[in-house]
Design a protein around this motif. Structure first.
Motif, PDB file in Angstrom:
ATOM      1  N   GLU A  96       5.992  46.435  44.085  1.00 27.89           N
ATOM      2  CA  GLU A  96       6.508  46.052  45.400  1.00 27.89           C
ATOM      3  C   GLU A  96       7.920  45.515  45.244  1.00 27.89           C
ATOM      4  OE1 GLU A  96       5.712  42.647  48.852  1.00 27.89           O
ATOM      5  OE2 GLU A  96       4.326  42.882  47.157  1.00 27.89           O
ATOM      6  N   LEU A  97       8.862  46.051  46.037  1.00 29.96           N
ATOM      7  CA  LEU A  97      10.244  45.564  45.970  1.00 29.96           C
ATOM      8  C   LEU A  97      10.331  44.164  46.561  1.00 29.96           C
ATOM      9  CD1 LEU A  97      12.514  48.607  46.875  1.00 29.96           C
ATOM     10  CD2 LEU A  97      12.515  47.297  44.748  1.00 29.96           C
ATOM     11  N   VAL A  98      10.895  43.258  45.781  1.00 28.66           N
ATOM     12  CA  VAL A  98      11.133  41.896  46.248  1.00 28.66           C
ATOM     13  C   VAL A  98      12.540  41.791  46.823  1.00 28.66           C
ATOM     14  CG1 VAL A  98      11.187  39.469  45.566  1.00 28.66           C
ATOM     15  CG2 VAL A  98       9.570  41.026  44.463  1.00 28.66           C
ATOM     16  N   PHE A  99      13.520  42.344  46.082  1.00 33.67           N
ATOM     17  CA  PHE A  99      14.908  42.388  46.539  1.00 33.67           C
ATOM     18  C   PHE A  99      15.458  43.775  46.246  1.00 33.67           C
ATOM     19  CE2 PHE A  99      14.242  37.936  45.177  1.00 33.67           C
ATOM     20  CZ  PHE A  99      14.459  37.294  46.390  1.00 33.67           C
ATOM     21  N   ARG A 100      16.146  44.375  47.230  1.00 35.52           N
ATOM     22  CA  ARG A 100      16.739  45.690  47.005  1.00 35.52           C
ATOM     23  C   ARG A 100      18.258  45.660  47.201  1.00 35.52           C
ATOM     24  NH1 ARG A 100      13.394  47.311  51.164  1.00 35.52           N
ATOM     25  NH2 ARG A 100      12.701  49.128  49.983  1.00 35.52           N
ATOM     26  N   SER A 101      18.828  44.502  47.529  1.00 31.16           N
ATOM     27  CA  SER A 101      20.263  44.452  47.821  1.00 31.16           C
ATOM     28  C   SER A 101      21.000  43.416  46.995  1.00 31.16           C
ATOM     29  CB  SER A 101      20.490  44.167  49.308  1.00 31.16           C
ATOM     30  OG  SER A 101      19.846  42.961  49.689  1.00 31.16           O
ATOM     31  N   GLU A 102      20.456  43.077  45.794  1.00 31.63           N
ATOM     32  CA  GLU A 102      21.185  42.185  44.906  1.00 31.63           C
ATOM     33  C   GLU A 102      22.346  42.960  44.272  1.00 31.63           C
ATOM     34  OE1 GLU A 102      19.419  38.608  44.103  1.00 31.63           O
ATOM     35  OE2 GLU A 102      19.423  39.438  46.128  1.00 31.63           O
ATOM     36  N   CYS A 103      23.289  42.229  43.685  1.00 35.26           N
ATOM     37  CA  CYS A 103      24.508  42.866  43.187  1.00 35.26           C
ATOM     38  C   CYS A 103      24.932  42.227  41.863  1.00 35.26           C
ATOM     39  CB  CYS A 103      25.604  42.703  44.238  1.00 35.26           C
ATOM     40  SG  CYS A 103      27.209  43.367  43.795  1.00 35.26           S
ATOM     41  N   PHE A 104      25.139  43.050  40.830  1.00 32.67           N
ATOM     42  CA  PHE A 104      25.661  42.581  39.548  1.00 32.67           C
ATOM     43  C   PHE A 104      27.176  42.568  39.662  1.00 32.67           C
ATOM     44  CE2 PHE A 104      26.800  42.491  35.152  1.00 32.67           C
ATOM     45  CZ  PHE A 104      25.715  41.974  34.462  1.00 32.67           C
ATOM     46  N   MET A 105      27.799  41.404  39.396  1.00 36.58           N
ATOM     47  CA  MET A 105      29.240  41.260  39.601  1.00 36.58           C
ATOM     48  C   MET A 105      29.907  40.686  38.356  1.00 36.58           C
ATOM     49  SD  MET A 105      29.317  39.836  43.555  1.00 36.58           S
ATOM     50  CE  MET A 105      30.935  40.549  43.948  1.00 36.58           C
ATOM     51  N   THR A 106      31.177  41.043  38.178  1.00 36.93           N
ATOM     52  CA  THR A 106      31.962  40.558  37.047  1.00 36.93           C
ATOM     53  C   THR A 106      33.335  40.106  37.539  1.00 36.93           C
ATOM     54  OG1 THR A 106      33.019  42.658  36.490  1.00 36.93           O
ATOM     55  CG2 THR A 106      30.833  42.263  35.562  1.00 36.93           C
ATOM     56  N   THR A 107      34.003  39.289  36.708  1.00 35.78           N
ATOM     57  CA  THR A 107      35.368  38.883  37.034  1.00 35.78           C
ATOM     58  C   THR A 107      36.095  38.446  35.777  1.00 35.78           C
ATOM     59  OG1 THR A 107      36.698  37.594  38.608  1.00 35.78           O
ATOM     60  CG2 THR A 107      34.968  36.415  37.439  1.00 35.78           C
ATOM     61  N   ASP A 108      37.416  38.441  35.845  1.00 33.06           N
ATOM     62  CA  ASP A 108      38.258  37.865  34.807  1.00 33.06           C
ATOM     63  C   ASP A 108      38.414  36.386  35.127  1.00 33.06           C
ATOM     64  OD1 ASP A 108      40.255  36.962  33.127  1.00 33.06           O
ATOM     65  OD2 ASP A 108      41.588  38.670  33.452  1.00 33.06           O
ATOM     66  N   LEU A 109      37.749  35.540  34.352  1.00 33.61           N
ATOM     67  CA  LEU A 109      37.755  34.103  34.641  1.00 33.61           C
ATOM     68  C   LEU A 109      39.124  33.467  34.477  1.00 33.61           C
ATOM     69  CD1 LEU A 109      34.415  33.098  32.898  1.00 33.61           C
ATOM     70  CD2 LEU A 109      34.835  33.189  35.361  1.00 33.61           C
ATOM     71  N   THR A 110      39.966  34.065  33.646  1.00 35.58           N
ATOM     72  CA  THR A 110      41.294  33.478  33.434  1.00 35.58           C
ATOM     73  C   THR A 110      42.172  33.591  34.681  1.00 35.58           C
ATOM     74  OG1 THR A 110      42.265  35.516  32.546  1.00 35.58           O
ATOM     75  CG2 THR A 110      41.156  34.046  30.988  1.00 35.58           C
ATOM     76  N   GLU A 111      41.776  34.465  35.612  1.00 34.84           N
ATOM     77  CA  GLU A 111      42.539  34.626  36.847  1.00 34.84           C
ATOM     78  C   GLU A 111      41.769  34.110  38.063  1.00 34.84           C
ATOM     79  OE1 GLU A 111      43.733  38.681  37.180  1.00 34.84           O
ATOM     80  OE2 GLU A 111      45.011  38.617  35.385  1.00 34.84           O
ATOM     81  N   HIS A 112      40.731  33.334  37.813  1.00 35.04           N
ATOM     82  CA  HIS A 112      39.905  32.848  38.918  1.00 35.04           C
ATOM     83  C   HIS A 112      40.697  31.878  39.790  1.00 35.04           C
ATOM     84  CE1 HIS A 112      36.379  31.311  41.054  1.00 35.04           C
ATOM     85  NE2 HIS A 112      35.689  32.300  40.524  1.00 35.04           N
ATOM     86  N   PRO A 113      40.624  32.029  41.118  1.00 39.25           N
ATOM     87  CA  PRO A 113      41.329  31.093  42.008  1.00 39.25           C
ATOM     88  C   PRO A 113      40.849  29.658  41.802  1.00 39.25           C
ATOM     89  CG  PRO A 113      40.502  33.002  43.226  1.00 39.25           C
ATOM     90  CD  PRO A 113      39.889  33.063  41.865  1.00 39.25           C
ATOM     91  N   LYS A 114      41.735  28.712  42.044  1.00 40.84           N
ATOM     92  CA  LYS A 114      41.402  27.296  41.863  1.00 40.84           C
ATOM     93  C   LYS A 114      41.339  26.606  43.226  1.00 40.84           C
ATOM     94  CE  LYS A 114      43.669  27.129  37.338  1.00 40.84           C
ATOM     95  NZ  LYS A 114      42.409  27.160  36.593  1.00 40.84           N
ATOM     96  N   TYR A 115      40.221  25.974  43.479  1.00 33.42           N
ATOM     97  CA  TYR A 115      40.012  25.224  44.717  1.00 33.42           C
ATOM     98  C   TYR A 115      39.365  23.890  44.382  1.00 33.42           C
ATOM     99  CZ  TYR A 115      40.679  29.651  47.242  1.00 33.42           C
ATOM    100  OH  TYR A 115      41.186  30.827  47.731  1.00 33.42           O
ATOM    101  N   GLY A 116      39.756  22.877  45.093  1.00 33.03           N
ATOM    102  CA  GLY A 116      39.114  21.576  44.964  1.00 33.03           C
ATOM    103  C   GLY A 116      38.307  21.291  46.215  1.00 33.03           C
ATOM    104  N   PRO A 117      37.344  20.384  46.137  1.00 32.23           N
ATOM    105  CA  PRO A 117      36.546  20.053  47.321  1.00 32.23           C
ATOM    106  C   PRO A 117      37.359  19.248  48.331  1.00 32.23           C
ATOM    107  CG  PRO A 117      35.983  18.595  45.505  1.00 32.23           C
ATOM    108  CD  PRO A 117      36.935  19.605  44.951  1.00 32.23           C
ATOM    109  N   ALA A 118      37.159  19.549  49.595  1.00 33.94           N
ATOM    110  CA  ALA A 118      37.833  18.796  50.658  1.00 33.94           C
ATOM    111  C   ALA A 118      37.148  17.449  50.838  1.00 33.94           C
ATOM    112  CB  ALA A 118      37.805  19.581  51.961  1.00 33.94           C
ATOM    113  N   ALA A 119      37.908  16.453  51.301  1.00 36.02           N
ATOM    114  CA  ALA A 119      37.325  15.146  51.602  1.00 36.02           C
ATOM    115  C   ALA A 119      36.250  15.323  52.677  1.00 36.02           C
ATOM    116  CB  ALA A 119      38.416  14.194  52.070  1.00 36.02           C
ATOM    117  N   PRO A 120      35.157  14.589  52.615  1.00 30.83           N
ATOM    118  CA  PRO A 120      34.891  13.448  51.738  1.00 30.83           C
ATOM    119  C   PRO A 120      34.109  13.816  50.471  1.00 30.83           C
ATOM    120  CG  PRO A 120      33.190  13.551  53.392  1.00 30.83           C
ATOM    121  CD  PRO A 120      34.093  14.738  53.651  1.00 30.83           C
ATOM    122  N   TYR A 121      34.057  15.109  50.142  1.00 29.22           N
ATOM    123  CA  TYR A 121      33.212  15.538  49.031  1.00 29.22           C
ATOM    124  C   TYR A 121      33.862  15.214  47.686  1.00 29.22           C
ATOM    125  CZ  TYR A 121      30.632  18.007  52.628  1.00 29.22           C
ATOM    126  OH  TYR A 121      29.903  18.306  53.737  1.00 29.22           O
TER     127      TYR A 121
END
Length: 227
Positions: A96-121
């Protein structure tokens, strides 16, 4: 790309077990079609991962037959570029299929965008060996989001990236993935791997992660208990 490399899947499995403090996955013999993990989760005792679904389609049939015959609740995870063909094979085996729309993904971590949490987090980063856990808390200290990343050589595997429903659409997912990527790079990782849900892939795609394969997850029939 005509197939997803088995070594890439193997690296993801190794990181997934590391991130969840599970025993190392074992090769399924004699053909070596996949890996088997004691995943110790409610409703999922064992997880089987196909390594060569597109290169050797018959390997999926063998794995599916084994899952169908299992006496414990077993899931079969199949990364593939041919999801329609794989779906037919697992259905023929009675899974029985549990999930049929999952996705295997990759990235170059050295170029990953940088974001910080907004206040108040506020962000908390804890690293224990190859595993980093990032937690984001609101002003009251309540946990708002959490994620894990395990480094395996030059690869880092993201797992259980979760944001509480009350704190969504506030950029917490971006801040968390940024912190995880930064930590992984500091440990020598260069390539990120993950399996994303249909909802999660939008976040990852916006951060530069790329689709490498579809992922189908099926469950074997569970034998009724004898009373």
């Amino acid at each position: 790309m005509t197939k997803i490399e088995p070594e890439l899947i193997r690296r993801w499995v190794n990181g997934w077990t590391e991130a969840r403090s599970l025993p190392e996955a074992e090769a399924i013999e004699p053909a070596g079609d996949g890996l088997r993990s004691e995943c110790r989760q409610p409703g999922r005792d064992v997880q089987v991962f196909a390594l060569r679904a597109d290169e050797q389609p018959e390997s999926v049939a063998r794995l599916a037959a084994g899952v169908a015959a299992a006496t414990r609740t077993t899931w079969l995870t199949v990364p593939t570029l041919r999801p329609v063909a794989v779906e037919a094979v697992v259905a023929a085996a009675g899974l029985e299929l549990v999930f049929r729309s999952e996705c295997f993904m990759t990235t170059d971590l050295t170029e990953h965008p940088k974001y910080g949490p907004a206040a108040p987090y506020e962000r908390e980063v804890r690293t224990d060996g190859p595993v980093t856990v990032v937690s984001l808390h609101d002003a009251s200290g309540e946990l708002a989001a959490r994620g894990t990343m395990a480094v395996v050589g030059a690869h880092a595997i993201a797992d259980r990236i979760e944001t509480d429903a009350a704190h969504r659409r506030r950029g917490l997912g971006r801040a968390m993935m940024s912190a995880l990527a930064e930590s992984a790079v500091s440990q020598g990782a260069r390539t990120g791997l993950l399996i994303a849900s249909e909802e999660g892939r939008r976040l990852y795609a916006s951060l530069g992660w790329h689709h490498a394969a579809d992922v189908l997850i099926a469950q074997g029939p569970v034998a009724p208990s004898i009373r």
